[in-house]
Design a protein around this motif. Structure first.
Motif, PDB file in Angstrom:
ATOM      1  N   ASP A 199      13.932 -12.752  -1.104  1.00 34.04           N
ATOM      2  CA  ASP A 199      14.848 -12.872  -0.466  1.00 34.04           C
ATOM      3  C   ASP A 199      16.104 -13.869   0.918  1.00 34.04           C
ATOM      4  N   ILE A 200      15.977 -14.770  -0.502  1.00 28.98           N
ATOM      5  CA  ILE A 200      16.859 -16.194  -0.057  1.00 28.98           C
ATOM      6  C   ILE A 200      17.976 -16.299  -1.213  1.00 28.98           C
ATOM      7  N   SER A 201      17.888 -16.263  -2.031  1.00 28.36           N
ATOM      8  CA  SER A 201      19.114 -16.112  -3.567  1.00 28.36           C
ATOM      9  C   SER A 201      18.962 -15.051  -4.287  1.00 28.36           C
ATOM     10  N   SER A 202      20.425 -14.900  -4.448  1.00 31.89           N
ATOM     11  CA  SER A 202      21.109 -13.904  -5.761  1.00 31.89           C
ATOM     12  C   SER A 202      20.815 -13.766  -6.662  1.00 31.89           C
ATOM     13  N   ASN A 203      20.077 -14.626  -6.863  1.00 26.64           N
ATOM     14  CA  ASN A 203      19.605 -15.046  -9.307  1.00 26.64           C
ATOM     15  C   ASN A 203      17.911 -14.344  -8.882  1.00 26.64           C
ATOM     16  N   PRO A 204      17.605 -14.334  -9.746  1.00 27.97           N
ATOM     17  CA  PRO A 204      16.444 -13.682 -10.468  1.00 27.97           C
ATOM     18  C   PRO A 204      15.087 -15.740 -10.035  1.00 27.97           C
ATOM     19  N   ILE A 205      14.197 -15.261  -9.601  1.00 30.61           N
ATOM     20  CA  ILE A 205      13.419 -16.541  -9.622  1.00 30.61           C
ATOM     21  C   ILE A 205      12.313 -16.407 -10.635  1.00 30.61           C
ATOM     22  N   TYR A 236       3.255 -20.869   0.390  1.00 34.29           N
ATOM     23  CA  TYR A 236       2.993 -20.727   1.927  1.00 34.29           C
ATOM     24  C   TYR A 236       4.073 -19.918   3.135  1.00 34.29           C
ATOM     25  N   ARG A 237       5.564 -19.030   2.160  1.00 33.16           N
ATOM     26  CA  ARG A 237       6.048 -18.044   2.701  1.00 33.16           C
ATOM     27  C   ARG A 237       5.381 -16.707   2.055  1.00 33.16           C
ATOM     28  N   ASN A 238       5.352 -16.248   3.638  1.00 26.76           N
ATOM     29  CA  ASN A 238       5.487 -14.649   3.290  1.00 26.76           C
ATOM     30  C   ASN A 238       7.031 -13.347   3.186  1.00 26.76           C
ATOM     31  N   GLN A 239       7.115 -13.296   2.443  1.00 25.04           N
ATOM     32  CA  GLN A 239       8.280 -13.186   2.100  1.00 25.04           C
ATOM     33  C   GLN A 239       7.920 -11.047   1.306  1.00 25.04           C
ATOM     34  N   THR A 240       9.421 -10.502   1.316  1.00 20.39           N
ATOM     35  CA  THR A 240       9.440  -9.336   0.455  1.00 20.39           C
ATOM     36  C   THR A 240      10.089  -9.675  -0.813  1.00 20.39           C
ATOM     37  N   LEU A 241      10.048  -9.159  -1.906  1.00 20.27           N
ATOM     38  CA  LEU A 241       9.782  -9.551  -3.138  1.00 20.27           C
ATOM     39  C   LEU A 241      10.680  -8.686  -3.811  1.00 20.27           C
ATOM     40  N   THR A 242      11.737  -8.370  -4.553  1.00 20.38           N
ATOM     41  CA  THR A 242      12.288  -7.000  -5.155  1.00 20.38           C
ATOM     42  C   THR A 242      12.104  -7.216  -6.942  1.00 20.38           C
ATOM     43  N   VAL A 243      12.084  -6.422  -6.904  1.00 21.09           N
ATOM     44  CA  VAL A 243      11.844  -6.139  -8.177  1.00 21.09           C
ATOM     45  C   VAL A 243      12.163  -5.151  -8.956  1.00 21.09           C
ATOM     46  N   GLU A 244      13.227  -5.660 -10.289  1.00 15.26           N
ATOM     47  CA  GLU A 244      13.793  -4.564 -10.635  1.00 15.26           C
ATOM     48  C   GLU A 244      13.851  -4.236 -12.139  1.00 15.26           C
ATOM     49  N   ILE A 245      12.885  -3.069 -12.724  1.00 14.57           N
ATOM     50  CA  ILE A 245      12.326  -2.977 -13.819  1.00 14.57           C
ATOM     51  C   ILE A 245      13.326  -1.691 -14.989  1.00 14.57           C
ATOM     52  N   GLU A 246      13.162  -2.077 -15.608  1.00  9.08           N
ATOM     53  CA  GLU A 246      13.495  -2.097 -16.873  1.00  9.08           C
ATOM     54  C   GLU A 246      12.546  -1.606 -18.469  1.00  9.08           C
ATOM     55  N   ILE A 247      12.594   0.117 -18.696  1.00  8.22           N
ATOM     56  CA  ILE A 247      11.498   0.574 -19.533  1.00  8.22           C
ATOM     57  C   ILE A 247      12.383   0.980 -20.690  1.00  8.22           C
ATOM     58  N   GLY A 248      12.284   0.789 -22.184  1.00  8.78           N
ATOM     59  CA  GLY A 248      12.469   1.303 -22.713  1.00  8.78           C
ATOM     60  C   GLY A 248      11.870   1.979 -23.914  1.00  8.78           C
ATOM     61  N   LEU A 249      12.270   3.444 -23.642  1.00  7.35           N
ATOM     62  CA  LEU A 249      11.364   4.302 -24.449  1.00  7.35           C
ATOM     63  C   LEU A 249      11.954   4.810 -25.754  1.00  7.35           C
TER      64      LEU A 249
END
Length: 271
Positions: A199-205, A236-249
């Motif tokens: 929630d603090i960076s625009s780059n993926p961690i 040490y920090r509680n936070q909300t993570l955003t997970v962008e998922i891509e599935i190839g079928l």
């Protein structure tokens, strides 16, 4: 003259009786499929529903100009299919069976705004309008049928287990079990990739990519490398993570986004 009129009346009466007889006795029937008759298969980005539809013509005359108009919508009214089949003539005393097929082009589905159908259960409302002519074309027969067919979605579940923060000889990882369930009409290998954002960076961690088995419930474990500052922030920090998922079928890829409420573990697994 009276004899002629009587003969005509008899002929008309016979025509009426022979026309009504098969409908009244059930010798003219349209056979619609049960749920157990419906088959599904997938090929080249298209999901096809197939089911047998038949007509029993137990009457005295051929059934002509047989026409089926098929419309398919989901339960919210999104139109998936609109097609017409011409079956021609069904001879008197015969039974005609045809495999009715309804195709759902997944790419067209995505482009048309029904993206969520890939991930959710639904019902397909199959509406069949049946038209034909009987008694030498003198009688027109119209009927309407409606069949609800369950749709399971191609990607039925994506879930993650409890993550671990790992220090492996100074290399930091997030290790998390996961499970992906895809519909059994799919087969072979697919691709599974994700990027995680805090929630603090625009780059993926963190990010990863691997192959999964399709058409089943696939269980695996992700090992995601993270930088030391990210590792200690997660520690040490509680936070909300955003997970962008891509599935190839096989023939196309789909994307979805999940949010994860990360609870700081305050200690790492040391390996």
């Amino acid at each position: 003259m009276q004899i002629s009129i009587a003969v005509i009346n008899i002929a008309v009466a016979a025509l009426v009786i022979t026309s009504i007889y098969p409908f009244a006795t059930g010798n003219f029937q349209v056979h619609l499929p049960d749920d157990s008759d419906v088959g599904w298969y997938y090929d080249d980005g298209v999901v096809t529903l197939s089911a047998p539809v038949g007509i029993t013509n137990g009457g005295f005359y051929d059934v002509t100009d047989v026409r089926l108009h098929i419309e398919v919508e989901n339960m919210t009214g999104f139109k998936i299919c609109d097609s017409v089949s011409e079956w021609g003539t069904i001879q008197a005393g015969s039974e005609f069976m045809e495999l009715l097929e309804v195709s759902v082009d997944i790419l067209e589905l995505l482009e048309s705004g029904a993206y969520w159908m890939l991930f959710n259960q639904d019902y397909l409302d199959v509406m069949i309008e049946f038209n034909c002519k009987y008694t030498l074309g003198l009688i027109k027969f119209d009927a309407y049928y409606q069949v609800a067919v369950p749709w399971d979605g191609l990607i039925q579940d994506i879930s993650f287990g409890s993550p671990e923060l790992v220090n492996s000889s100074g290399e930091y990882h997030v290790r998390v079990p996961y499970s992906i369930t895809t519909d059994q009409i799919l087969s072979g290998l697919g691709d599974f990739g994700l990027e995680i954002y805090n929630d603090i960076s625009s780059n993926p961690i963190a990010s990863c990519f691997e192959q999964i088995s399709l058409g089943t419930e696939y269980d695996g474990e992700l090992v995601l490398s993270v930088e030391p500052d990210v590792a200690f922030d997660l520690l040490y920090r509680n936070q909300t993570l955003t997970v962008e998922i891509e599935i190839g079928l096989r023939d196309f890829s789909v994307e979805t986004v999940e949010t994860v409420d990360w609870v700081a573990p305050t200690e790492m697994v040391i390996e």
